[in-house]
Design a protein around this motif. Structure first.
Motif, short mmCIF file in Angstrom:
data_model
loop_
_atom_site.label_atom_id
_atom_site.label_comp_id
_atom_site.label_asym_id
_atom_site.label_seq_id
_atom_site.Cartn_x
_atom_site.Cartn_y
_atom_site.Cartn_z
N VAL A 189 -30.84 -10.08 48.46
CA VAL A 189 -31.36 -8.95 48.89
C VAL A 189 -32.54 -9.39 49.96
N GLN A 220 -32.57 -8.44 53.92
CA GLN A 220 -33.61 -7.49 54.34
C GLN A 220 -34.48 -8.10 55.27
N ARG A 221 -34.26 -9.42 55.26
CA ARG A 221 -34.99 -10.29 56.28
C ARG A 221 -34.10 -10.60 57.60
N THR A 262 -30.07 -1.79 58.49
CA THR A 262 -29.80 -2.38 57.21
C THR A 262 -28.21 -2.87 57.23
N ARG A 301 -24.38 -6.28 44.77
CA ARG A 301 -25.93 -6.39 44.33
C ARG A 301 -25.80 -5.57 43.22
N LEU A 352 -36.48 -3.51 45.40
CA LEU A 352 -36.10 -4.02 46.78
C LEU A 352 -35.07 -2.95 47.49
N SER A 353 -34.28 -2.36 46.74
CA SER A 353 -33.60 -1.34 47.13
C SER A 353 -34.46 -0.17 47.60
N GLU A 378 -36.16 -1.08 50.73
CA GLU A 378 -35.06 -1.01 52.00
C GLU A 378 -34.47 0.36 52.30
N ARG A 379 -34.72 1.37 51.52
CA ARG A 379 -34.37 2.69 52.05
C ARG A 379 -35.69 3.55 51.95
N THR A 380 -36.77 3.06 52.49
CA THR A 380 -38.01 3.69 52.54
C THR A 380 -37.65 4.97 53.52
#
Lengths: 842, 255
Positions: free
Chosen positions: A290, A294-295, A400, A486, A737-738, A741-743
């Motif tokens: 993840v 994300q990076r 994403t 995931r 983490l998700s 990621e989903r902010t």
């Protein structure tokens, strides 16, 4: 790149903490296993070395079976051999000793019973040089027949002081003594947890059933003579059947025996550690997957400004290595503490282990660091490699990464593996005694879950995709569908622990059912008597007392020993010939019980098949004390699980080959017309002097057996709880983490009118779905494997099959609760997303 | 739940006020570092009208929109949606206000990727647990030309289509006000013009109220009225603006 890696590590403290925690728990378990067994090993080494101090050579009966010395099973020597030994030149001093069963009672008449250690009685050395570090703490050595010394630990436990009177149970009954001395062993208060009552030598010989005998003779060499020389000298002077060994050899032998025993124990712990580590690897693998995903933009930017693929890869590996190193260090430290915790856990279920200052061997440190660093780096490499393959511009374009696709071949292979697993486990369950097939089936099942996991996760999410898109379970289900790999990896971390728990639960439940079946199947006894402690035994005096009770009809003594048959270790039972038929129905399939007499044996049908022997054939048993003895097969019997052995001898034949006279169990039937309650009352009264004997009717007996199964199940579950904790960390990690990621999505939801509670609900439901998926997969695989395993252990006495549906249902519910709990933090975080920041273009 | 009166007053001059701020002040930071984004702004937006808010970067136009829409809070002053003083509302009440009484179109990222176009449109209704008004839904969909795209996920739609879905989402609840924050900012000029046409017809044909922040004079020319902000104050306004008129004004403001 190094500075960049360090910065990126520190920039995300939460995910750092969670990742480190996952590795730490696994490593802690591994180091705790090593520390605990090393510490115990060292405690025993110190103990044996201390006891042998001052002794150069030990003389004892030659052991026939090389393995038997490990169990201390050698025949006693005639005491006049001491004179022979003393005459040998170079002997400065020689002293014989005996050891045997002696159970000290406390002031209330209750036995002082250590958890897993024996209760010993022994002679007392009068030669201070030969007594090793065995030392008087207070009082003096026993010198008269009614005097004894007790170990400091037992004295402290019972509150005994010098001058008190205390009763002791021996093979032949109970006697009372005055305590004249309290003894210690160097700095320790007890011999590895065992209780010790020591007596003047002649008294000890009589009380321990070894009048005129010694178990061993300790010899000290005259000045200037080496232990080896003296041993060789003695060997020539000793009669046949006796051997001389240097004290180092003997303590080495004892320590080795203990280490072998500990080895099994360590392996069991390491298995659990392995489970935690496997779970930990899943968590780390997932986290890095993840993180790297994300990076991608970050990586792409680095690549765009000129970082080479190798540099990016190196950076990620360096980051993983640092995490691994830190976690391993923390895990090592936690392991030392955990070792103490596991010790307390074992003590809580009655397994007391000796201890000394915690031993951290270099091997432990190396193993901890290696495991921590290697697992983390390996888990990080694959996603890292894929990150460097991303073309810079592609990564910069897509916000994403999409992870939703599942390869067709992957799905096919996974489903095939699962089908193979189901077939293997079903076959194993049907055929019985298929341990290898069971193992393969379980492995294939797990591999199948790993490979087909994403597919299954998506299918499960599909089932949950109900209700309105904005509310209900639908949004949670679709978020899982978005990254099924995931979700599957997160859930499978939970699956691992639950698979093992469920398999153990099914086997345990089947074992309990087998006990019930067994007793209803062949038992005719009204009462079963056993020692209250698994390491003790019932004095043969008990059987003699019972024989005299009018309410008692038949009395059967059972003694139990290990011997060797056809080069394999075998359980041998000696039992009272005349009452066998009254007390149990062995299920004779060939021959007749009438032919069972001294010189013959009863053979289980299972062993008969293995040995290819039948009624009238001769079976040779190698006893550790006396060597080979041959017996004619009188009959074959079916219900070997009832007695727990495949070879039954008469009590006379047994006693001729095994010195210990302690009964493993005594079984009793009531005289006609005597009610069960009356019989029990009478027996209890008659055995008032034997508080260590537990008298149970068959139902109570079954219950107590089942209780000990439950206790082991509890122990295993407690150890596996650590694996479940790691899995929970994994769920939290994935959720956090998700959420990060989903902010923007969460912000958008909030902007168009989702309340904080609604946002929390979505995250919580995602968590519950993942937990449930993991749990259901684990329960299914674990139950399948457990059924096959219970069937495979048919030969070990698990004759029935019982699937504890209620427990399994509880596990699933617990998993759902775990899901709810794991989501608390991430959900709160999600509900506090800054709406404005989320919807403003960056 | 009241919706805008169907009996529509003349554009921009009606008595009915859909949204209003009084002495609205917003400061960020404190002491020497304090930045005043809105400086005692008082302005109102008529129901059934299409209003554009313009101004140079940093003029406070987005802040004004966010504060009126309950996405951000004022440092002092009042903001009203209809008769409701939103400064007095709790976070939860604000959330429900946004859900039930307002519509939003952001510059980008308007849609949840896991939901289909239809589900995105009905998301506020689903969150409220309300039934979709089928007749209204069909009307909105038809006017936006989205009929065939409803089953698609956002990733399968073009940028213009995604923004049209966002407009439909904003209109789905028959809100009192639709707020647009640079809704055409990420679109090319042709697609942008199309979208503005839809907003125009939402006002003309569906009787909706639209308040939109933009920096594009062409976009502003679709509105009934343009309010100009500079340095956190309302400096001027234009009725029935043309592109050139807006450009002229912007030049004067130094934007």
């Amino acid at each position: 790149m190094l500075r960049y890696s360090l910065r990126s590590l520190l920039a995300h403290k939460l995910r750092l903490v969670l990742t480190v925690a996952a590795v730490t728990v696994g490593v802690a378990f591994v180091s705790a296993s090593f520390v605990l067994s090393d510490t115990m090993g060292k405690a025993f080494d110190e103990l044996f070395a201390g006891l042998a101090k001052g002794t150069d050579v030990v003389v004892r009966a030659e052991s026939i079976d090389a393995n038997a010395t490990a169990r201390g099973q050698v025949r006693p020597l005639d005491e006049d051999i001491v004179d022979t030994v003393r005459k040998v030149s170079g002997v400065a001093a020689a002293e014989g000793s005996v050891t045997g069963f002696a159970l000290i009672l406390d002031k209330d008449g209750q036995p002082i019973q250590p958890g897993g250690a024996p209760t010993l009685g022994s002679s007392t050395s009068t030669d201070s040089d030969l007594s090793g570090n065995f030392s008087l703490r207070s009082g003096q050595v026993p010198a008269a027949p009614d005097e004894m010394a007790v170990d400091a630990a037992s004295a402290a436990k019972a509150g005994y002081k010098v001058g008190d009177r205390a009763a002791v149970i021996f093979e032949d009954g109970t006697e009372e003594f005055t305590i004249t001395g309290i003894v210690g062993f160097g700095d320790t208060d007890s011999l590895a947890g065992a209780t010790l009552a020591s007596f003047e030598t002649a008294t000890a010989q009589k009380l321990l059933g070894k009048a005129g005998k010694f178990d061993q003779i300790d010899v000290r060499a005259a000045d200037g003579i080496s232990a080896v020389d003296l041993r060789d000298e003695l060997a020539q002077a000793l009669p046949a059947g006796t051997e001389a060994l240097t004290a180092d050899q003997v303590s080495g032998e004892s320590a080795q025996a203990i280490r072998d025993g500990l080895g099994i124990f360590t392996n069991v712990l390491l298995t659990f550690a392995g489970v935690s580590l496997l779970v930990g690897s899943f968590v780390i693998w997932n986290t890095f997957n993840v993180l790297v995903a994300q990076r991608r933009r970050e990586v792409a930017l680095l690549r765009a400004v000129g970082a080479k693929g190798g540099q990016v890869l190196g950076g990620i590996i360096l980051e993983a290595g640092l995490i691994g190193l830190v976690s391993a260090g923390l895990g090592l430290a936690a392991g030392v503490g955990l070792a103490g915790g596991i010790r307390s856990l074992l003590a809580a279920v009655g397994i007391e282990v000796p201890t000394t200052a915690a031993v951290v061997e270099p091997r432990t440190i190396v193993a901890a660091l290696l495991v921590g660093v290697v697992i983390t780096v390996v888990a990080a490499v694959v996603p890292a490699v894929s990150a460097t393959r991303v073309a810079p511009m592609e990564a910069l374009r897509t916000a994403t990464p999409a992870d939703g696709s599942i390869g067709r071949s992957r799905s096919t292979v996974g489903i095939l593996l699962l089908a193979a697993s189901a077939a293997a486990l079903a076959t194993a369950a049907l055929l019985k005694d298929q341990l290898v097939l069971t193992g393969l089936g379980a492995l294939a099942g797990f591999a199948g879950l790993v490979v087909a996991g994403p597919l299954l996760a998506r299918a499960m999410a599909g089932l949950a995709n109900r209700g309105r898109a904005g509310g209900g379970w639908s949004l949670a289900a679709r978020n899982i569908t978005r990254a099924p790999k995931r979700a599957a990896a997160t859930a499978l971390a939970l699956t691992i622990g639950l698979t093992v728990v469920c398999a153990v639960a099914v086997v345990a439940s089947s074992t309990k059912a087998s006990v019930t079946d067994l007793l209803s199947g062949g038992n005719r006894a009204d009462l079963i008597l056993q020692a209250a402690s698994p390491t003790g035994g019932v004095s043969p005096a008990v059987a003699r007392i019972l024989d005299q009770q009018a309410e008692v009809d038949a009395v059967l003594e059972l003694r139990f020993s290990q011997a060797t048959v056809a080069n394999k270790s075998a359980s041998i039972i000696g039992l009272t010939r005349d009452t066998v038929d009254h007390v149990m129905d062995l299920g004779i399939t060939a021959g007749s019980l009438a032919d069972f007499r001294n010189g013959s044996l009863l053979l289980s049908t299972k062993q008969a098949k293995q040995l290819d022997a039948g009624v009238g054939d001769t079976v040779t048993i190698t006893f550790p004390e006396t060597g080979e003895r041959s017996y004619e097969v009188a009959a074959l019997f079916e219900r070997d699980a009832l007695v727990g052995a495949g070879y039954l001898l008469t009590l006379d034949d047994y006693a001729g080959n095994v010195t210990s006279r302690m009964d493993a169990a005594v079984m009793v039937t009531a005289a006609s017309g005597v009610a069960a309650g009356k019989l029990q009352q009478q027996v209890d009264d008659a055995l008032a002097d034997f508080p260590n004997v537990q008298v149970s009717d068959p139902t109570e007996f079954a219950k107590s057996q089942q209780a000990s199964v439950d206790q082991m199940l509890g122990l295993v579950t407690a150890l596996l709880a650590l694996a479940v904790i790691v899995a929970v960390l994994g769920i939290i990690n994935t959720l956090v983490l998700s959420v990060v990621e989903r902010t923007r999505e969460l912000g958008l939801m909030r902007a168009v009118g989702a309340t904080r509670r609604q946002v929390r609900t979505v995250i919580r439901r995602e968590s519950v779905l993942m937990s449930l998926f993991g749990a259901i997969a684990g329960v299914l695989l674990g139950t399948g494997a457990g059924i096959a395993l219970a069937r495979a252990m048919n030969g070990e006495g698990i004759s029935s099959l019982d699937v504890p549906l209620a427990s399994l249902a509880v596990y699933v519910v617990v998993a759902a609760v775990i899901g709810v709990l794991a989501a608390i933090g991430p959900a709160r975080r999600a509900s506090r997303v800054d709406v404005l920041r989320a919807i403003t273009v960056d | 739940m009241t919706s805008t009166s169907v009996a529509k007053p003349p554009r921009g001059t009606g008595q009915s006020i859909a949204a209003r701020v009084e002495q609205a002040t917003k400061t960020y930071g404190s002491g020497d570092a304090a930045v005043v984004a809105l400086d005692a702004v008082t302005v109102d937006f008529a129901a059934g009208a299409f209003t554009a808010i313009m101004g140079p970067s940093g003029s406070g136009k987005s802040t004004l929109l966010h504060c009126m829409a309950g996405l951000d809070t004022l440092s002092s002053g009042q903001a009203f949606i209809g008769g409701t003083d939103i400064a007095s509302l709790s976070d939860k009440e604000l959330t429900l206000l946004r859900r039930d009484r307002l519509g939003f179109i952001f510059q980008a990222f308007n849609l949840l990727p896991v939901l289909t176009a239809r589900e995105n449109i009905t998301l506020p209704l689903d969150l409220a647990g309300r039934k979709v008004d089928g007749e209204w839904f069909e009307k909105v969909i038809a006017s936006l030309g989205l009929g065939e795209r409803l089953g698609h996920r956002p990733a399968q739609l073009s940028g213009g289509q995604q923004q049209r879905v966002a407009v439909a989402r904003a209109l789905a609840t028959k809100p009192e006000v639709v707020f647009g924050d640079e809704p055409t900012g990420a679109l090319d000029s042709r697609t942008g013009a199309e979208l503005l046409g839809f907003l125009r017809s939402a006002v003309d044909d569906l009787g909706q109220t639209v308040v939109m922040v933009t920096h594009d004079p062409v976009a502003a020319s679709y509105a009934d009225r343009v309010v100009f902000l500079a340095d956190g104050r309302v400096v001027d306004e234009l009725q029935a603006p043309t592109r050139d008129g807006v450009l002229e004004m912007m030049k004067r403001l130094g934007g």
